[in-house]
Scaffold this motif. Sequence first.
Motif, PDB file in Angstrom:
ATOM      1  N   PHE A  59       0.817  -1.215   0.000  1.00 39.50           N
ATOM      2  CA  PHE A  59       0.000   0.000   0.000  1.00 39.50           C
ATOM      3  C   PHE A  59       0.850   1.264   0.000  1.00 39.50           C
ATOM      4  O   PHE A  59       0.453   2.298  -0.528  1.00 39.50           O
ATOM      5  CB  PHE A  59      -0.923  -0.039   1.222  1.00 39.50           C
ATOM      6  CG  PHE A  59      -1.964   1.036   1.284  1.00 39.50           C
ATOM      7  CD1 PHE A  59      -2.772   1.330   0.191  1.00 39.50           C
ATOM      8  CD2 PHE A  59      -2.163   1.742   2.456  1.00 39.50           C
ATOM      9  CE1 PHE A  59      -3.752   2.313   0.263  1.00 39.50           C
ATOM     10  CE2 PHE A  59      -3.147   2.727   2.552  1.00 39.50           C
ATOM     11  CZ  PHE A  59      -3.940   3.013   1.449  1.00 39.50           C
ATOM     12  N   ARG A  60       2.045   1.179   0.588  1.00 40.99           N
ATOM     13  CA  ARG A  60       2.947   2.331   0.704  1.00 40.99           C
ATOM     14  C   ARG A  60       2.199   3.544   1.253  1.00 40.99           C
ATOM     15  O   ARG A  60       2.031   4.572   0.588  1.00 40.99           O
ATOM     16  CB  ARG A  60       3.582   2.686  -0.646  1.00 40.99           C
ATOM     17  CG  ARG A  60       4.290   1.530  -1.352  1.00 40.99           C
ATOM     18  CD  ARG A  60       5.468   1.020  -0.572  1.00 40.99           C
ATOM     19  NE  ARG A  60       6.565   1.989  -0.490  1.00 40.99           N
ATOM     20  CZ  ARG A  60       7.697   1.752   0.169  1.00 40.99           C
ATOM     21  NH1 ARG A  60       7.860   0.604   0.830  1.00 40.99           N
ATOM     22  NH2 ARG A  60       8.636   2.668   0.204  1.00 40.99           N
ATOM     23  N   PRO A  61       1.719   3.454   2.497  1.00 38.59           N
ATOM     24  CA  PRO A  61       0.888   4.537   3.031  1.00 38.59           C
ATOM     25  C   PRO A  61       1.635   5.857   3.119  1.00 38.59           C
ATOM     26  O   PRO A  61       2.823   5.899   3.437  1.00 38.59           O
ATOM     27  CB  PRO A  61       0.519   4.035   4.427  1.00 38.59           C
ATOM     28  CG  PRO A  61       1.611   3.077   4.801  1.00 38.59           C
ATOM     29  CD  PRO A  61       1.988   2.416   3.504  1.00 38.59           C
ATOM     30  N   GLU A  62       0.898   6.934   2.838  1.00 37.86           N
ATOM     31  CA  GLU A  62       1.452   8.270   3.028  1.00 37.86           C
ATOM     32  C   GLU A  62       1.247   8.741   4.471  1.00 37.86           C
ATOM     33  O   GLU A  62       1.940   9.646   4.930  1.00 37.86           O
ATOM     34  CB  GLU A  62       0.793   9.240   2.060  1.00 37.86           C
ATOM     35  CG  GLU A  62       1.056   8.913   0.594  1.00 37.86           C
ATOM     36  CD  GLU A  62       0.157   9.687  -0.326  1.00 37.86           C
ATOM     37  OE1 GLU A  62       0.580  10.787  -0.763  1.00 37.86           O
ATOM     38  OE2 GLU A  62      -0.966   9.221  -0.614  1.00 37.86           O
ATOM     39  N   ALA A  63       0.287   8.130   5.140  1.00 41.24           N
ATOM     40  CA  ALA A  63       0.037   8.430   6.551  1.00 41.24           C
ATOM     41  C   ALA A  63      -0.359   7.148   7.263  1.00 41.24           C
ATOM     42  O   ALA A  63      -1.054   6.292   6.700  1.00 41.24           O
ATOM     43  CB  ALA A  63      -1.056   9.480   6.710  1.00 41.24           C
ATOM     44  N   LEU A  64       0.108   7.007   8.496  1.00 41.43           N
ATOM     45  CA  LEU A  64      -0.209   5.854   9.332  1.00 41.43           C
ATOM     46  C   LEU A  64      -0.795   6.361  10.646  1.00 41.43           C
ATOM     47  O   LEU A  64      -0.185   7.197  11.327  1.00 41.43           O
ATOM     48  CB  LEU A  64       1.055   5.040   9.616  1.00 41.43           C
ATOM     49  CG  LEU A  64       0.869   3.879  10.626  1.00 41.43           C
ATOM     50  CD1 LEU A  64       0.314   2.665   9.919  1.00 41.43           C
ATOM     51  CD2 LEU A  64       2.186   3.537  11.312  1.00 41.43           C
ATOM     52  N   GLY A  65      -1.975   5.868  11.010  1.00 37.39           N
ATOM     53  CA  GLY A  65      -2.590   6.229  12.279  1.00 37.39           C
ATOM     54  C   GLY A  65      -2.744   5.000  13.159  1.00 37.39           C
ATOM     55  O   GLY A  65      -3.229   3.957  12.695  1.00 37.39           O
ATOM     56  N   VAL A  66      -2.318   5.087  14.411  1.00 39.89           N
ATOM     57  CA  VAL A  66      -2.406   3.964  15.347  1.00 39.89           C
ATOM     58  C   VAL A  66      -3.342   4.328  16.474  1.00 39.89           C
ATOM     59  O   VAL A  66      -3.202   5.383  17.112  1.00 39.89           O
ATOM     60  CB  VAL A  66      -1.014   3.593  15.914  1.00 39.89           C
ATOM     61  CG1 VAL A  66      -1.124   2.368  16.822  1.00 39.89           C
ATOM     62  CG2 VAL A  66      -0.025   3.326  14.780  1.00 39.89           C
ATOM     63  N   SER A  67      -4.317   3.469  16.736  1.00 39.43           N
ATOM     64  CA  SER A  67      -5.290   3.690  17.793  1.00 39.43           C
ATOM     65  C   SER A  67      -4.727   3.227  19.129  1.00 39.43           C
ATOM     66  O   SER A  67      -4.297   2.078  19.270  1.00 39.43           O
ATOM     67  CB  SER A  67      -6.576   2.910  17.486  1.00 39.43           C
ATOM     68  OG  SER A  67      -7.481   2.970  18.553  1.00 39.43           O
TER      69      SER A  67
END
Length: 499
Positions: A59-67
Amino acid sequence: MRLLLVHPSALMYSEIFLRLEPLGLERVAGAARAAGHEVRVVDLQVLGVNRLRDEVRSFRPEALGVSLNYLANIPEAIALAARVKREVPGCFVFFGGHSVSFVAEEVIDQAAGAVDAVVRGEGETAVGPLLEAVRDGGVEGVPGVVTAAGRGPAPLMLHSIDAPLPARDLMRNRRRYFIGELDPCASVEFTRGCPWDCSFCSAWTFYGRSYRKASPEAAAEDLARIREPNVFIVDDVAFIRPEHGNAIADEVERRGIRKRYYLETRADVLLRHPEVFERWARLGLRYMFLGMEAIDAEGLDLYRKRVSPDENLKALETARRLGIQVAINLIVDPAWDEERFRVVREFALAVPEIVHFTVMTPYPGTEIWHTESRRLTTRDYRLFDIQHAVVPTTLPLERFYEELVRTQAVINRKHLGLRTAFGAARVLGRNLLHGQTNFARMLWKFNQVYNPRRQLADHARAVRYELPLPQRLDVGDRRRLYVHTRDATKGAPTGGLPD
């Protein structure tokens, strides 16, 4: 933008008794998708770390969010953030969730560059503006966002919790979510916030003692979209307002929705409005969680429950009359000795209800964090999971865990005796016919997960990340504990103590 959202691994309690759908993360995903972003979700409660690795690479994320709703997951999340930064150097990494909201600045410092921002407060209002700012610049000005440069404007609170709808379609292995015998089980939210102010809880400080209700139409619409036969109502206290509970019931009946439900409420709410719970029992309410917390007036006063022991017992009688099975929670005080454990065991064996124990733990955001934190025997995030003692125990620590596990094991055997074995067999058979094994694993994994040697050994692990001590704070003005305040909302939510 390409956004990857991640829920960390299950904690000790979740290994056995429940594994809940990450509803908050799904709602943040819904908000981000509505803002035009491409979103994927990985829940490490039900998926392996290899799946996350593969997702990051493909996916090569541009942003990663962790809950981060749980303090105990913070070390795991920091390590995960560092790995993703190495794999995708330009990825913007942010944390959000209930627990991390109270320690945002300290976690950014501890992450040493692996975390770009922490979102304090509700994620639905922040994720769209944050991703826009990541693309265009000016992240520091987003409400609720904390960076290494400091705090931005105060977090914004949703006025209406009707939207965004949770992006349940993004979840994989949904059949792994369960609570007790309700297997599989989805989650739904009818209200948000809590107007009470128990000293051990941070729900009211997070939401500033506000209380918001979904419209009956939106609540029923969300229920109708759920494929699972079982639903956990995640409200901190269900059906505080009887007219709201009845209005949702009207919509559920009109749509012909048939589910089995599990909810959490208070003894005084049940006693005040038994007719609402009776109606929901007809609609499929099977289980109820009551946080009794203590069996005597002294303990209830200590936790500021504003409920008497007589009310708790009357509530149990009411639930029995309605045919609703109750799970009771009691808070284990580290000051307990063998005699106190014996008394509690006698109580737990004398009532037909299921009894669970959580260890009294001072969490950031609670009043007892500011009164008890000076007594901490450890600041290892991983031990702040309500299953470990983090303040001094009267008994030697090993003996304390032996008594704790022995007490819970005795109670569990009560529910696996000959009288209940036939009922459990029927449930097991029904679940296994549908390929559901979560409940079966719960019944037989107790001794593997809960044992005093494991709990004691957890204290001996090397510690890299420690919970920060609180700044000096006069909790006489309890509004200073709040994450959300009523002057920083998209409209004014309903608040105050119930009638």
